[in-house]
Each structure stands twice: as C-alpha cells, then as structure tokens.
Design a protein around this motif. Structure first.
Motif, PDB file in Angstrom:
ATOM      1  N   PHE A   1      -0.220  -9.558  -3.510  1.00 41.67           N
ATOM      2  CA  PHE A   1       1.207  -9.244  -3.421  1.00 41.67           C
ATOM      3  C   PHE A   1       1.974  -9.892  -4.571  1.00 41.67           C
ATOM      4  O   PHE A   1       2.830  -9.259  -5.204  1.00 41.67           O
ATOM      5  CB  PHE A   1       1.746  -9.711  -2.075  1.00 41.67           C
ATOM      6  CG  PHE A   1       3.192  -9.368  -1.842  1.00 41.67           C
ATOM      7  CD1 PHE A   1       3.576  -8.073  -1.557  1.00 41.67           C
ATOM      8  CD2 PHE A   1       4.170 -10.352  -1.902  1.00 41.67           C
ATOM      9  CE1 PHE A   1       4.915  -7.759  -1.336  1.00 41.67           C
ATOM     10  CE2 PHE A   1       5.500 -10.055  -1.685  1.00 41.67           C
ATOM     11  CZ  PHE A   1       5.876  -8.744  -1.408  1.00 41.67           C
ATOM     12  N   LEU A   2       1.676 -11.162  -4.848  1.00 45.82           N
ATOM     13  CA  LEU A   2       2.332 -11.843  -5.968  1.00 45.82           C
ATOM     14  C   LEU A   2       1.989 -11.158  -7.291  1.00 45.82           C
ATOM     15  O   LEU A   2       2.839 -11.029  -8.179  1.00 45.82           O
ATOM     16  CB  LEU A   2       1.901 -13.311  -6.016  1.00 45.82           C
ATOM     17  CG  LEU A   2       2.346 -14.182  -4.826  1.00 45.82           C
ATOM     18  CD1 LEU A   2       1.744 -15.578  -4.938  1.00 45.82           C
ATOM     19  CD2 LEU A   2       3.866 -14.262  -4.732  1.00 45.82           C
ATOM     20  N   THR A   3       0.743 -10.704  -7.419  1.00 42.71           N
ATOM     21  CA  THR A   3       0.330 -10.006  -8.644  1.00 42.71           C
ATOM     22  C   THR A   3       1.071  -8.693  -8.790  1.00 42.71           C
ATOM     23  O   THR A   3       1.560  -8.353  -9.881  1.00 42.71           O
ATOM     24  CB  THR A   3      -1.184  -9.757  -8.622  1.00 42.71           C
ATOM     25  OG1 THR A   3      -1.869 -11.013  -8.484  1.00 42.71           O
ATOM     26  CG2 THR A   3      -1.648  -9.066  -9.897  1.00 42.71           C
ATOM     27  N   LEU A   4       1.177  -7.944  -7.694  1.00 40.39           N
ATOM     28  CA  LEU A   4       1.877  -6.664  -7.762  1.00 40.39           C
ATOM     29  C   LEU A   4       3.348  -6.868  -8.095  1.00 40.39           C
ATOM     30  O   LEU A   4       3.918  -6.111  -8.897  1.00 40.39           O
ATOM     31  CB  LEU A   4       1.719  -5.908  -6.439  1.00 40.39           C
ATOM     32  CG  LEU A   4       2.443  -4.566  -6.340  1.00 40.39           C
ATOM     33  CD1 LEU A   4       2.053  -3.628  -7.474  1.00 40.39           C
ATOM     34  CD2 LEU A   4       2.187  -3.912  -4.982  1.00 40.39           C
ATOM     35  N   ARG A   5       3.983  -7.873  -7.533  1.00 39.49           N
ATOM     36  CA  ARG A   5       5.382  -8.137  -7.871  1.00 39.49           C
ATOM     37  C   ARG A   5       5.533  -8.423  -9.369  1.00 39.49           C
ATOM     38  O   ARG A   5       6.494  -7.975 -10.007  1.00 39.49           O
ATOM     39  CB  ARG A   5       5.920  -9.313  -7.053  1.00 39.49           C
ATOM     40  CG  ARG A   5       6.013  -9.041  -5.562  1.00 39.49           C
ATOM     41  CD  ARG A   5       6.834 -10.079  -4.836  1.00 39.49           C
ATOM     42  NE  ARG A   5       8.275  -9.832  -5.013  1.00 39.49           N
ATOM     43  CZ  ARG A   5       9.231 -10.499  -4.386  1.00 39.49           C
ATOM     44  NH1 ARG A   5       8.901 -11.484  -3.547  1.00 39.49           N
ATOM     45  NH2 ARG A   5      10.495 -10.227  -4.581  1.00 39.49           N
ATOM     46  N   ARG A   6       4.586  -9.167  -9.916  1.00 43.22           N
ATOM     47  CA  ARG A   6       4.637  -9.443 -11.361  1.00 43.22           C
ATOM     48  C   ARG A   6       4.456  -8.167 -12.169  1.00 43.22           C
ATOM     49  O   ARG A   6       5.192  -7.917 -13.138  1.00 43.22           O
ATOM     50  CB  ARG A   6       3.561 -10.461 -11.741  1.00 43.22           C
ATOM     51  CG  ARG A   6       3.418 -10.671 -13.250  1.00 43.22           C
ATOM     52  CD  ARG A   6       2.441 -11.773 -13.584  1.00 43.22           C
ATOM     53  NE  ARG A   6       1.117 -11.561 -13.054  1.00 43.22           N
ATOM     54  CZ  ARG A   6       0.194 -10.756 -13.609  1.00 43.22           C
ATOM     55  NH1 ARG A   6       0.483 -10.055 -14.708  1.00 43.22           N
ATOM     56  NH2 ARG A   6      -1.010 -10.651 -13.075  1.00 43.22           N
ATOM     57  N   LEU A   7       3.504  -7.333 -11.784  1.00 43.92           N
ATOM     58  CA  LEU A   7       3.273  -6.088 -12.516  1.00 43.92           C
ATOM     59  C   LEU A   7       4.505  -5.192 -12.469  1.00 43.92           C
ATOM     60  O   LEU A   7       4.856  -4.545 -13.465  1.00 43.92           O
ATOM     61  CB  LEU A   7       2.061  -5.361 -11.935  1.00 43.92           C
ATOM     62  CG  LEU A   7       0.701  -6.032 -12.134  1.00 43.92           C
ATOM     63  CD1 LEU A   7      -0.372  -5.296 -11.345  1.00 43.92           C
ATOM     64  CD2 LEU A   7       0.332  -6.088 -13.626  1.00 43.92           C
ATOM     65  N   LEU A   8       5.172  -5.142 -11.321  1.00 43.88           N
ATOM     66  CA  LEU A   8       6.386  -4.330 -11.213  1.00 43.88           C
ATOM     67  C   LEU A   8       7.497  -4.905 -12.086  1.00 43.88           C
ATOM     68  O   LEU A   8       8.241  -4.160 -12.740  1.00 43.88           O
ATOM     69  CB  LEU A   8       6.836  -4.251  -9.757  1.00 43.88           C
ATOM     70  CG  LEU A   8       5.875  -3.542  -8.788  1.00 43.88           C
ATOM     71  CD1 LEU A   8       6.418  -3.587  -7.359  1.00 43.88           C
ATOM     72  CD2 LEU A   8       5.616  -2.104  -9.219  1.00 43.88           C
ATOM     73  N   ALA A   9       7.614  -6.243 -12.110  1.00 43.94           N
ATOM     74  CA  ALA A   9       8.643  -6.877 -12.951  1.00 43.94           C
ATOM     75  C   ALA A   9       8.383  -6.610 -14.430  1.00 43.94           C
ATOM     76  O   ALA A   9       9.331  -6.512 -15.228  1.00 43.94           O
ATOM     77  CB  ALA A   9       8.683  -8.374 -12.678  1.00 43.94           C
TER      78      ALA A   9
END
Length: 360
Positions: free
Chosen positions: A140-148
């Motif tokens: 989840f933290l990785t996906l949030r970073r990718l979206l940012a």
C-alpha cells in the motif's frame, strides 16, 4: 518514533482483549513505541493472562473491563481489541471515563454507530482512532508512492485481493452466523480493502457485491467480491476469500500509462506471529517478491520494470497516536473515515442480499 519528552512519564495504556488482535498486533506495537507503556491487559482467560505476563513482565492483568475502568484515573489510553460486538460499548465507556481510545477495526457494526462514537469523542475533546493497520502495509505504501510519482498515469481500475486457502472453518465468533457478532469476511478483511480503496481513490458513489458461504459448516460469508465506483471514475474490484485455492495478485492497478502488479502479503503480520519485534530492517521484503510496473506484457513473462517495495511500517500507527496525545498531532485514522468505509460495507451487504447496485 516519538521519544518521551524529558521529565515526563510514558502514557499508560490499557488493552482490552488478548486474542489474535491484542496479543499479535496491539501489545507488541504498543510496547515498541517510545512514549507508550503497556500498563494493563484485560482478559478473563487464565492462559492468556499468563501469556501476557510472560511476554511483558511489568504488565498487570485483570479479568474484566470493570476492573480496568475502576482505575481510569491511572491510565492515559484504552485500546479495544476485543470481539467486534464489544467495540461500541467498550469505546463508549472509555470515552465517558475521560480516556482517549483506539478501537480495532471494524470500529462498529454500522456507520451510524461509528458516527455516534465520533460525536461523543468530539464532545469530550478526546482522541478516537481506528486501528486500520494495513494503511502501513508495504504494498500500500509503495502504491501510494507510485501514484504520487504519476508512474501509472490516470488510474482506471484498482484490483485488490486478500485471499486465503482455508477449506475447513476454524469456528469461533469471526465465523459465526449471528449478526450480533459482526463476523464474516465482509467486515473482517473487507474493512481493510475498502479502507485502502477509499484512502487511495476517494468517495464511492455505487456499490455492487457478491457474498457467498461456500464451506461446509461455515455460517458467515467466506467468499466475497465488491465492485466500487468512485466519484472520480476509478473502479475498484475487491476480493476477500478463505476459499481461494490459487491466490491472485495482492494488487493489480491499471492506469493510462502503466500498470502495477504485486503478489504476496506484507510480511509484518507473519513476523509478529513469529514473535519478532520492530527494529532494524523491520517491514523489509525480499527482492524476489517486489512488484513490477509496465505496460503491454504480463509481469509473469518479464514485462515491465521491477518496482522496489517500500518497507511496511505498522509501528508508525502507534507512534502517531503517541504524538497526537502528547502534542495534539493528527489522528492517524479518524473514526469518521471508518464510518465512510462502513457506509460501503453496509451497501455491499444490501447489494449481495438483494442482487442490486446500491447508490451512496
């Protein structure tokens, strides 16, 4: 983590419940947080009392919540990690006793109850936080970073799976068919995947769900699917199951530029179950499990580029709680956010029961 200010004492925490949630998640994370001290554990089970004292030699154990609330003036925070049906009455008692509260998910059986609790906390000027630990999962933290980073472009579809292969029911309240128990996967694992979808992509306008009891002897839903339409146009497809003989990707996120596919669960729960505690290297995942970002080809045949998985960080939840209590910092998970997720879960239950799409 937040250090205890010089000349002050750690905040004393009372933990209600020492089953899976209390013993595996809350107690170790509380004990590992600077500025917090696990003071009292409430459990009527003598074996669990013995287990708590063995794991945390300085902790007190009591058999009933009454014994805890009799000492309310000696505590600074109550954590409710008991069965779901007790969340609202115990959180209400804590707030009425003047104590901030952390409640395990789901905070309540209905969104209305969650909002009533939130109103009581606001009236008393007290913290009411919901333990949605999977906001700090590695994927989840990785996906949030990718979206940012705009690595995927405009997201069109979000697929999230929390699947297990447990062909034989374990029994217990989580698998009870009694509505009062608030059991079943929709409210258990569904609380996680819905919360994640709302954090990532915002409010939902329509909900469709299919919910089935598949296993012989099971009483509560054990195979459930939700399709959410977000106000911004993103479609979330969410799967929770105890009957998945082949596990799908944890995340499959499709955007206008690329997709992200990630297999495997965050390692923190397994580490906590094994008795490991937060420290150097906590939440790190082996490179072989990292996901991939790309377009036009399956990641299983080499498509895309490896996307490093950020470390999971469950300790951040209680560190933020401690800072909120000490300094007035932000609540890591507000009860009104949990109420919004319960709106979706209630709509999903109605959709599955009546075979309709529910508008919110």
């Amino acid at each position: 983590m937040t250090a205890t200010p010089p000349g002050t004492h750690p905040l004393r925490v009372g933990l209600v419940g020492y089953g899976l949630a209390g013993s595996v998640f809350h107690a170790p994370l509380i004990a590992a947080t600077e500025g917090l001290a696990l003071d009292t554990v409430v459990t009527s089970n003598p074996e669990r009392q013995q287990q708590a004292r063995a794991e945390f030699p300085d902790v007190r154990t009591v058999a009933t919540p009454d014994e805890l609330f009799d000492r309310a003036g000696e505590l600074d925070l109550v954590v409710v990690a008991s069965p779901n049906k007790t969340h609202v009455p115990l959180a209400t008692r804590a707030l009425q006793a003047g104590l901030p509260v952390v409640v395990d998910k789901p905070v309540a059986g209905t969104a209305a109850e969650a909002r009533t609790l939130a109103a009581l906390a606001e009236e008393r000027g007290l913290l009411l936080s919901v333990f949605q630990n999977r906001r700090w999962d590695n994927d989840f933290l990785t996906l949030r970073r990718l979206l940012a980073e705009d690595a995927l472009g405009e997201v069109w579809r979000f697929e999230s799976r929390f699947e297990r292969w447990r062909p034989k029911p374990k029994g217990g309240w989580r698998e009870s068919g009694d509505p009062a128990e608030i059991g079943g996967l929709l409210y258990d694992l569904g609380s996680h995947v819905v919360d994640q979808a709302l954090v990532l992509f915002g409010p939902v306008t329509q909900v469709y769900a299919e919910s089935v009891v598949r296993r012989a002897g099971a009483e509560a839903d054990d195979d459930t699917f939700l399709a959410l339409t977000h106000a911004n146009g993103v479609r979330s497809h969410l799967y929770v199951s105890s009957t998945a003989a082949q596990l799908g990707p944890r995340f499959r996120v499709l955007g206008s530029k690329a997709g992200y596919v990630k297999h495997g669960l965050d390692p923190q729960e397994a580490a906590l179950r094994e008795g490991k505690r937060p420290g150097p290297g906590w939440g790190e995942e082996d490179e072989s499990l990292w996901g991939r970002v790309g377009s036009g080809e399956s990641p299983l045949t080499g498509g895309g580029q490896v996307a490093r998985t950020d470390p999971g960080d469950y300790p951040a939840y209680y560190a933020t709680v401690a800072k909120a209590l000490r300094e007035g910092g932000p609540n890591p998970v507000d009860a009104l956010e949990a109420a919004a997720a319960l709106d979706v879960l209630e709509a999903a239950r109605r959709s599955a029961r009546d075979g309709v799409v529910v508008s919110l």
